[in-house]
Design a protein around this motif. Structure first.
Motif, PDB file in Angstrom:
ATOM      1  N   LYS A 323       0.900  -1.331  -0.199  1.00 51.23           N
ATOM      2  CA  LYS A 323      -0.060   0.006   0.144  1.00 51.23           C
ATOM      3  C   LYS A 323       0.821   1.246   0.075  1.00 51.23           C
ATOM      4  N   SER A 324       0.193   2.325  -0.426  1.00 59.52           N
ATOM      5  CA  SER A 324       0.944   3.462  -0.576  1.00 59.52           C
ATOM      6  C   SER A 324       1.722   4.000   1.028  1.00 59.52           C
ATOM      7  N   ASP A 325       0.974   3.458   2.141  1.00 57.88           N
ATOM      8  CA  ASP A 325       1.683   3.800   3.357  1.00 57.88           C
ATOM      9  C   ASP A 325       2.734   2.935   3.590  1.00 57.88           C
ATOM     10  N   SER A 327       2.508  -0.308   4.053  1.00 55.19           N
ATOM     11  CA  SER A 327       2.028  -1.755   4.554  1.00 55.19           C
ATOM     12  C   SER A 327       1.848  -2.667   3.517  1.00 55.19           C
TER      13      SER A 327
END
Length: 581
Positions: A323-325, A327
């Protein structure tokens, strides 16, 4: 004993002789040559496609091949006749003594009759159920559990080394929701009034969990922020739910070899190792996916992501793994889990998914192909929905579960044997209607009853024979004069028994245990037809008054039917009925 395999070997031997004699060109492959029951029993006992599949590569007319092969096959003392039909189909009639001998072979081999070494000890992992540990198993899980368990048994029966595995999805956000739901039941147990907001689990099954927690820790977590209790309640609630799921599976007769925790993949380097394995193959990259096909969502915007190049292994699009974060996506631990299976040395993987996972098939196959360099096949089976009916109406939802019918609802209504058999009366990818009234009917239309009644009839007539002073122990029946079996109705049953080893291998190759249920229904039908003929034709009755030898021969046939029905039901996980009440 496998008569169909024996006759196929005879066909192949004669094809080899025809090749050595120059009647067939050298280098032909016989792999696609089959020997199987004809579609119409009037055409014979067996049929081979040899001439039809060899004609084109041999550059010959199929009828010419069939006629030359027929002439050679009739020289074997097992073949009563070989008839060429149509353009080159070859129908075979088998000597009566072969079918009579089969009855003795079934009794001699007992439970080993039909077993094979098809799998040659191949290590197969069958993953099934794998429900989120957030509540009791529902009816959809029931079908997946029965299908997976029967498939595992079928593969074991056909010579595979099988591991039954449950993947515990305890690493995602749904377990946080479970923990919050248990916290609400905990507060309720301590006297607080609580509301269950959307997204939580309101089922009554959590009431006892909340009470038990309150008894164990008192008011320790009352008025405490989520950061204090969430992690501990995740562990506590997951443990309670897995205990409930194990109880549900036990009620259905399902026992897993391995319970694998998704959470064990996090913080251990296992996900990272799997992704690095793919990266080393050039299959992990930073990129931007195309917008979804069809109408593009208003909030869609192109963004760079970490992607798995699954299109290199048959997928439609490449798949995000991070994911973009920073994770992991839900796909990343699934990749790691299957990499773990591969590193454990399995030769084949089978995943049983619900119907809602259809879009997941290609990406998972691509991942396994990439991880194993195409050496480990994965077969993903989808189980379609089950529609429940009672009193002519859809079955009501379960209060205990909150919003679905549980496995226990079904098993408590009809028992595990009926549940398991009915769940296998349709192919896994076909919808299934489960009518609580019909599955308990004692009628021809109820396949569970029909098969069980056949076995119960065998047990009944054996008791009757014993009461008449006729010995019907297995040793005596194995020594019976089977030449006394010769009526067409009796030979029809023997011929159906002969199909069992072939059917097992066919079902195992296709990963289709429902074929076992279908076959058992056909065998029961032939047996019931023979039994009913005995009402009118005295010489077809199993117990012949004053004639122990003939009675024992006929009882040998009946006992062979019971042996095969018991073996088939064993694969399905169903206990054979000794009597019907």
């Amino acid at each position: 004993m496998n008569i169909f395999a024996d006759i196929r070997a005879l066909v192949l031997d004669n094809l080899a002789v025809m090749t050595s004699e120059g009647l067939l060109p050298a280098g032909l492959s016989f792999d696609n040559v089959t020997v199987e029951p004809p579609r119409d029993a009037a055409h014979g006992d067996m049929a081979t496609n040899a001439a039809m599949v060899l004609a084109k590569p041999a550059k010959m007319k199929p009828r010419d091949i069939a006629e030359a092969l027929a002439a050679r096959l009739t020289a074997d003392d097992r073949i009563a006749g070989a008839e060429v039909a149509g353009p080159g189909f070859l129908n075979l009639r088998i000597e009566t003594r072969v079918w009579q001998g089969l009855i003795g072979a079934v009794l001699a081999e007992g439970t080993a009759y039909g077993r094979s070494d098809l799998g040659h000890g191949m290590k197969v992992n069958v993953e099934y159920v794998s429900a989120n540990p957030t509540g009791p198993l529902h009816v959809g899980h029931t079908r997946g559990a029965v299908f997976g368990d029967a498939l595992a048994s079928l593969l074991d029966y056909s010579g595979h080394d099988v591991t039954r595995e449950y993947y515990i999805n305890d690493g995602g956000a749904q377990v946080d929701v479970l923990a919050r739901s248990v916290y609400l039941r905990y507060l309720e147990a301590l006297g607080a009034e609580v509301d269950f907001p959307d997204g939580t689990y309101p089922g009554e099954y959590l009431i006892e969990v909340g009470k038990t927690l309150a008894e164990e820790i008192g008011d320790r977590y009352v008025d405490q922020p989520e950061s204090v209790w969430l992690a501990e309640l995740r562990e506590y609630a997951t443990g309670k739910m897995m205990a409930l799921i194990r109880e549900d599976l036990a009620a259905l007769g399902v026992k897993m070899d391995v319970f694998f925790s998704e959470k064990s993949l996090y913080g251990t380097g296992k996900i990272e190792d799997a992704i690095e394995h793919l990266r080393a193959k050039g299959l992990i990259y930073r990129g931007v996916l195309e917008p979804p096909k069809g109408k593009t969502p208003e909030d869609w915007e192109p963004r760079e992501q970490t992607l798995f190049k699954s299109t290199d292994h048959g997928d439609d699009v490449d798949r995000p793994i991070m994911k973009s974060d920073g994770s992991w996506t839900y796909f990343a631990p699934d990749i790691a889990y299957h990499y773990d299976k591969i590193t454990r040395g399995f030769d084949e993987l089978i995943d049983i998914f619900g119907a809602d996972h259809g879009g997941y098939v290609k990406r998972m196959k691509a991942a396994v192909s990439a991880l194993s360099e195409g050496k480990v096949p994965v077969d993903i089976k989808l189980t379609q929905l089950v529609k429940l009916w009672k009193n002519g109406e859809p079955f009501k939802m379960s209060k205990r579960a909150g919003n679905f019918v549980t496995l226990r609802d079904v098993v408590d209504q009809v028992g595990p044997d009926v549940t398991r058999f009915v769940m296998l009366t349709r192919k896994n990818d076909a919808p299934l209607d489960f009518d609580f009234d019909k599955v308990l009917e004692q009628s021809r239309e109820n396949p569970v009853f029909y098969v069980q009644y056949a076995n119960a009839r065998v047990m009944s007539v054996m008791r009757k024979a014993t009461e008449a002073g006729i010995a019907v122990d297995d040793a005596t029946l194995r020594a019976a004069d089977l030449g006394l079996i010769g009526h067409d109705a009796e030979l029809t049953v023997a011929k159906k028994l002969a199909e069992w080893p072939r059917l097992v291998e066919t079902a195992a190759r296709a990963h289709e245990p429902h074929r076992i249920a279908f076959y058992l229904n056909e065998l029961a039908s032939d047996f019931h037809a023979l039994w009913n003929r005995g009402n009118d034709v005295v010489e077809l009755r199993f117990v012949q008054e004053g004639d122990a030898a003939t009675s024992q021969a006929k009882m040998a046939l009946a006992r062979a039917v019971s042996v095969v029905i018991s073996a088939g039901l064993g694969i399905l996980g169903v206990t054979p009925a000794q009597e019907m009440r």
